[in-house]
Design a protein around this motif. Structure first.
Motif, PDB file in Angstrom:
ATOM      1  N   PHE A 217     -34.406  22.783  21.495  1.00  0.00           N
ATOM      2  CA  PHE A 217     -33.919  21.464  21.084  1.00  0.00           C
ATOM      3  C   PHE A 217     -34.976  20.512  20.518  1.00  0.00           C
ATOM      4  CE2 PHE A 217     -34.441  20.180  25.664  1.00  0.00           C
ATOM      5  CZ  PHE A 217     -35.163  19.006  25.488  1.00  0.00           C
ATOM      6  N   PRO A 218     -36.293  20.692  20.815  1.00  0.00           N
ATOM      7  CA  PRO A 218     -37.234  19.795  20.124  1.00  0.00           C
ATOM      8  C   PRO A 218     -37.484  20.145  18.650  1.00  0.00           C
ATOM      9  CG  PRO A 218     -38.120  20.518  22.255  1.00  0.00           C
ATOM     10  CD  PRO A 218     -36.958  21.398  21.935  1.00  0.00           C
ATOM     11  N   ASP A 219     -36.848  21.208  18.160  1.00  0.00           N
ATOM     12  CA  ASP A 219     -37.037  21.644  16.770  1.00  0.00           C
ATOM     13  C   ASP A 219     -36.161  20.798  15.841  1.00  0.00           C
ATOM     14  OD1 ASP A 219     -36.748  22.908  14.282  1.00  0.00           O
ATOM     15  OD2 ASP A 219     -36.965  24.909  15.133  1.00  0.00           O
ATOM     16  N   PRO A 220     -36.760  20.016  14.929  1.00  0.00           N
ATOM     17  CA  PRO A 220     -35.966  19.134  14.051  1.00  0.00           C
ATOM     18  C   PRO A 220     -34.912  19.871  13.224  1.00  0.00           C
ATOM     19  CG  PRO A 220     -38.301  18.563  13.921  1.00  0.00           C
ATOM     20  CD  PRO A 220     -38.219  19.833  14.718  1.00  0.00           C
ATOM     21  N   ASP A 221     -35.189  21.113  12.815  1.00  0.00           N
ATOM     22  CA  ASP A 221     -34.196  21.860  12.020  1.00  0.00           C
ATOM     23  C   ASP A 221     -32.965  22.208  12.855  1.00  0.00           C
ATOM     24  OD1 ASP A 221     -35.802  21.747   9.786  1.00  0.00           O
ATOM     25  OD2 ASP A 221     -36.779  23.672  10.190  1.00  0.00           O
ATOM     26  N   ILE A 222     -33.198  22.609  14.102  1.00  0.00           N
ATOM     27  CA  ILE A 222     -32.088  22.914  15.019  1.00  0.00           C
ATOM     28  C   ILE A 222     -31.263  21.645  15.244  1.00  0.00           C
ATOM     29  CG2 ILE A 222     -31.528  23.491  17.428  1.00  0.00           C
ATOM     30  CD1 ILE A 222     -32.385  25.971  16.003  1.00  0.00           C
ATOM     31  N   VAL A 223     -31.962  20.551  15.480  1.00  0.00           N
ATOM     32  CA  VAL A 223     -31.283  19.271  15.729  1.00  0.00           C
ATOM     33  C   VAL A 223     -30.414  18.881  14.536  1.00  0.00           C
ATOM     34  CG1 VAL A 223     -31.677  16.790  16.011  1.00  0.00           C
ATOM     35  CG2 VAL A 223     -32.970  18.417  17.389  1.00  0.00           C
ATOM     36  N   GLU A 224     -30.965  18.992  13.348  1.00  0.00           N
ATOM     37  CA  GLU A 224     -30.228  18.619  12.141  1.00  0.00           C
ATOM     38  C   GLU A 224     -28.978  19.480  11.975  1.00  0.00           C
ATOM     39  OE1 GLU A 224     -29.342  16.076   9.479  1.00  0.00           O
ATOM     40  OE2 GLU A 224     -31.259  15.859  10.507  1.00  0.00           O
ATOM     41  N   SER A 225     -29.090  20.757  12.303  1.00  0.00           N
ATOM     42  CA  SER A 225     -27.967  21.689  12.117  1.00  0.00           C
ATOM     43  C   SER A 225     -26.842  21.477  13.131  1.00  0.00           C
ATOM     44  CB  SER A 225     -28.454  23.133  12.236  1.00  0.00           C
ATOM     45  OG  SER A 225     -29.414  23.406  11.243  1.00  0.00           O
ATOM     46  N   PHE A 226     -27.194  21.068  14.352  1.00  0.00           N
ATOM     47  CA  PHE A 226     -26.199  21.091  15.424  1.00  0.00           C
ATOM     48  C   PHE A 226     -25.884  19.717  16.034  1.00  0.00           C
ATOM     49  CE2 PHE A 226     -27.983  25.381  15.310  1.00  0.00           C
ATOM     50  CZ  PHE A 226     -26.824  26.156  15.313  1.00  0.00           C
ATOM     51  N   ALA A 227     -26.525  18.647  15.554  1.00  0.00           N
ATOM     52  CA  ALA A 227     -26.361  17.331  16.187  1.00  0.00           C
ATOM     53  C   ALA A 227     -24.926  16.822  16.139  1.00  0.00           C
ATOM     54  CB  ALA A 227     -27.291  16.316  15.522  1.00  0.00           C
ATOM     55  N   LYS A 228     -24.187  17.167  15.091  1.00  0.00           N
ATOM     56  CA  LYS A 228     -22.825  16.630  14.968  1.00  0.00           C
ATOM     57  C   LYS A 228     -21.894  17.210  16.032  1.00  0.00           C
ATOM     58  CE  LYS A 228     -19.235  15.574  11.572  1.00  0.00           C
ATOM     59  NZ  LYS A 228     -18.577  14.772  12.580  1.00  0.00           N
ATOM     60  N   ASP A 229     -22.132  18.463  16.415  1.00  0.00           N
ATOM     61  CA  ASP A 229     -21.232  19.117  17.358  1.00  0.00           C
ATOM     62  C   ASP A 229     -21.641  18.968  18.817  1.00  0.00           C
ATOM     63  OD1 ASP A 229     -18.902  20.166  16.320  1.00  0.00           O
ATOM     64  OD2 ASP A 229     -19.905  21.890  15.436  1.00  0.00           O
ATOM     65  N   TYR A 230     -22.916  18.725  19.069  1.00  0.00           N
ATOM     66  CA  TYR A 230     -23.411  18.724  20.451  1.00  0.00           C
ATOM     67  C   TYR A 230     -24.118  17.408  20.773  1.00  0.00           C
ATOM     68  CZ  TYR A 230     -22.296  23.665  20.303  1.00  0.00           C
ATOM     69  OH  TYR A 230     -21.620  24.858  20.181  1.00  0.00           O
ATOM     70  N   MET A 231     -23.590  16.720  21.767  1.00  0.00           N
ATOM     71  CA  MET A 231     -24.048  15.380  22.105  1.00  0.00           C
ATOM     72  C   MET A 231     -25.537  15.334  22.467  1.00  0.00           C
ATOM     73  SD  MET A 231     -22.045  12.906  24.803  1.00  0.00           S
ATOM     74  CE  MET A 231     -20.627  13.962  24.733  1.00  0.00           C
ATOM     75  N   PHE A 232     -26.005  16.341  23.181  1.00  0.00           N
ATOM     76  CA  PHE A 232     -27.419  16.376  23.574  1.00  0.00           C
ATOM     77  C   PHE A 232     -28.306  16.342  22.327  1.00  0.00           C
ATOM     78  CE2 PHE A 232     -31.403  17.948  25.158  1.00  0.00           C
ATOM     79  CZ  PHE A 232     -31.428  17.693  26.521  1.00  0.00           C
ATOM     80  N   LEU A 233     -27.944  17.155  21.335  1.00  0.00           N
ATOM     81  CA  LEU A 233     -28.746  17.209  20.116  1.00  0.00           C
ATOM     82  C   LEU A 233     -28.567  15.941  19.272  1.00  0.00           C
ATOM     83  CD1 LEU A 233     -28.190  20.974  19.343  1.00  0.00           C
ATOM     84  CD2 LEU A 233     -30.221  19.909  20.309  1.00  0.00           C
ATOM     85  N   GLY A 234     -27.416  15.303  19.393  1.00  0.00           N
ATOM     86  CA  GLY A 234     -27.223  14.003  18.752  1.00  0.00           C
ATOM     87  C   GLY A 234     -28.189  12.967  19.319  1.00  0.00           C
ATOM     88  N   CYS A 235     -28.404  13.029  20.639  1.00  0.00           N
ATOM     89  CA  CYS A 235     -29.371  12.117  21.278  1.00  0.00           C
ATOM     90  C   CYS A 235     -30.787  12.393  20.774  1.00  0.00           C
ATOM     91  CB  CYS A 235     -29.339  12.301  22.794  1.00  0.00           C
ATOM     92  SG  CYS A 235     -27.839  11.719  23.591  1.00  0.00           S
ATOM     93  N   ILE A 236     -31.141  13.662  20.634  1.00  0.00           N
ATOM     94  CA  ILE A 236     -32.483  14.023  20.160  1.00  0.00           C
ATOM     95  C   ILE A 236     -32.656  13.565  18.708  1.00  0.00           C
ATOM     96  CG2 ILE A 236     -34.138  15.896  19.803  1.00  0.00           C
ATOM     97  CD1 ILE A 236     -33.422  15.402  22.762  1.00  0.00           C
ATOM     98  N   LYS A 237     -31.598  13.710  17.917  1.00  0.00           N
ATOM     99  CA  LYS A 237     -31.669  13.272  16.521  1.00  0.00           C
ATOM    100  C   LYS A 237     -31.957  11.771  16.438  1.00  0.00           C
ATOM    101  CE  LYS A 237     -29.133  13.223  12.151  1.00  0.00           C
ATOM    102  NZ  LYS A 237     -27.925  13.649  11.407  1.00  0.00           N
ATOM    103  N   PHE A 238     -31.318  10.998  17.312  1.00  0.00           N
ATOM    104  CA  PHE A 238     -31.548   9.551  17.309  1.00  0.00           C
ATOM    105  C   PHE A 238     -32.993   9.234  17.716  1.00  0.00           C
ATOM    106  CE2 PHE A 238     -31.155   5.228  19.222  1.00  0.00           C
ATOM    107  CZ  PHE A 238     -30.779   4.556  18.076  1.00  0.00           C
TER     108      PHE A 238
END
Length: 304
Positions: A217-238
């Motif tokens: 989850f600290p990988d920006p590419d993973i975050v960008e790909s999955f942030a819309k579907d998964y709340m945890f990754l949405g938090c990391i994106k913010f």
């Protein structure tokens, strides 16, 4: 007609009453119930929304539009834009009528109690700050919607993934637009400057996800790909949006969490942390209000 909820925790000694109260049992039970309901469910998997869920999303959409109508004031201070007070006053003035539009007539008697949790969930208008106590108010607001029967057991996943995610989107826009300060001094335990619950429910969404172990989850590419579907990754994106520098430095607790082997362990660890660092902390709990829907009277059974 239900009365507005009131303050019950006046000093640190009152914390023992809170931890033994029906409110504590029911609130924690609700958080765990939504946690279970959202497990393994991504945002796009909840396609069919009933009328009640859609009405709640539209209410939050309306609050979002008000931000565009009430732009930030030009002012010298970095934090705490005074236009937030105008926005907040509009919410206080309109919340009762908005809930009358959403709730059926037979539930209108509950509005004096539940509208307080809605207005408390967006931050403090005096300090222009936001923290885990405000977030808790929105979770209580959701809990009340279930308790009065407006939402049903079948709506739990939609409440956690759809309504709460829409709330998170609104809150982030408020934080950025009006430069809201993080409430309180978090110290090293904090996950980010503002939120906690979306990390709990978001980690539950990712339990048994084959392609996304916690270390990813600290990988920006993973975050960008999955942030819309998964709340945890949405938090990391913010967090990536508002903070600069190495992730391990600006978000040390989250960096440590990325070393946990499974999402189920992350999830259970975050629940323990929430109980210890939010629900058991007087500086957070002193602001929470209690009424007939969230009762401060002593429970018949002790903590789960």
């Amino acid at each position: 007609m239900l009365a507005p909820p009131k303050k019950e925790i006046f000093n640190p000694d009152d914390m023992s009453k809170w931890l033994k109260s029906e409110a504590y049992q029911e609130y924690l039970g609700f958080v765990l119930s939504i946690n279970e309901a959202v497990q393994g469910k991504k945002w796009s998997s909840i396609k069919v929304l009933n009328d009640r869920v859609e009405k709640m999303v539209k209410l939050l959409d309306c609050l979002d539009r008000w931000i565009d109508e009430i732009p930030p004031t030009e002012q010298p201070q970095r934090f705490g834009n005074k236009s937030f007070r105008v926005w907040f006053q509009k919410l206080k003035d309109e919340s009762s009528n908005m809930l009358k539009d959403v709730l059926p007539q037979e539930l209108h008697h509950t509005i004096p109690e539940i509208e307080v949790y809605l207005t408390e969930s967006v931050g403090n208008s005096t300090r222009i700050d936001y923290g885990s106590g405000h977030e808790m108010s929105f979770v209580i607001f959701l809990f009340c919607l279930f308790k009065i029967g407006f939402l049903t057991l079948d709506d739990r996943a939609a409440a956690g993934v759809v309504i709460f995610e829409r709330y998170m989107s609104l809150i982030r826009k408020l934080q950025l637009t009006y430069r809201m300060e993080p409430a309180g001094s978090h110290g090293v335990w904090s996950l980010d400057d503002y939120q906690f619950v979306p990390f709990i429910w978001g980690s539950s969404q990712l339990i048994e996800h084959q392609r996304l172990p916690p270390k990813s989850f600290p990988d920006p590419d993973i975050v960008e790909s999955f942030a819309k579907d998964y709340m945890f990754l949405g938090c990391i994106k913010f967090i990536f949006k508002v903070k600069n520098g190495p992730f391990a430095e600006h978000s040390n607790q989250l960096w440590n969490i990325s070393g946990v082997p499974t999402w189920s362990k992350v999830n259970s660890g975050l629940i323990k942390m929430y109980k210890a660092e939010v629900l058991a902390k007087y500086p957070v709990m002193q602001h929470v209000l209690f009424g007939s829907l969230l009762s401060f009277k002593e429970a018949n059974f002790q903590e789960q």
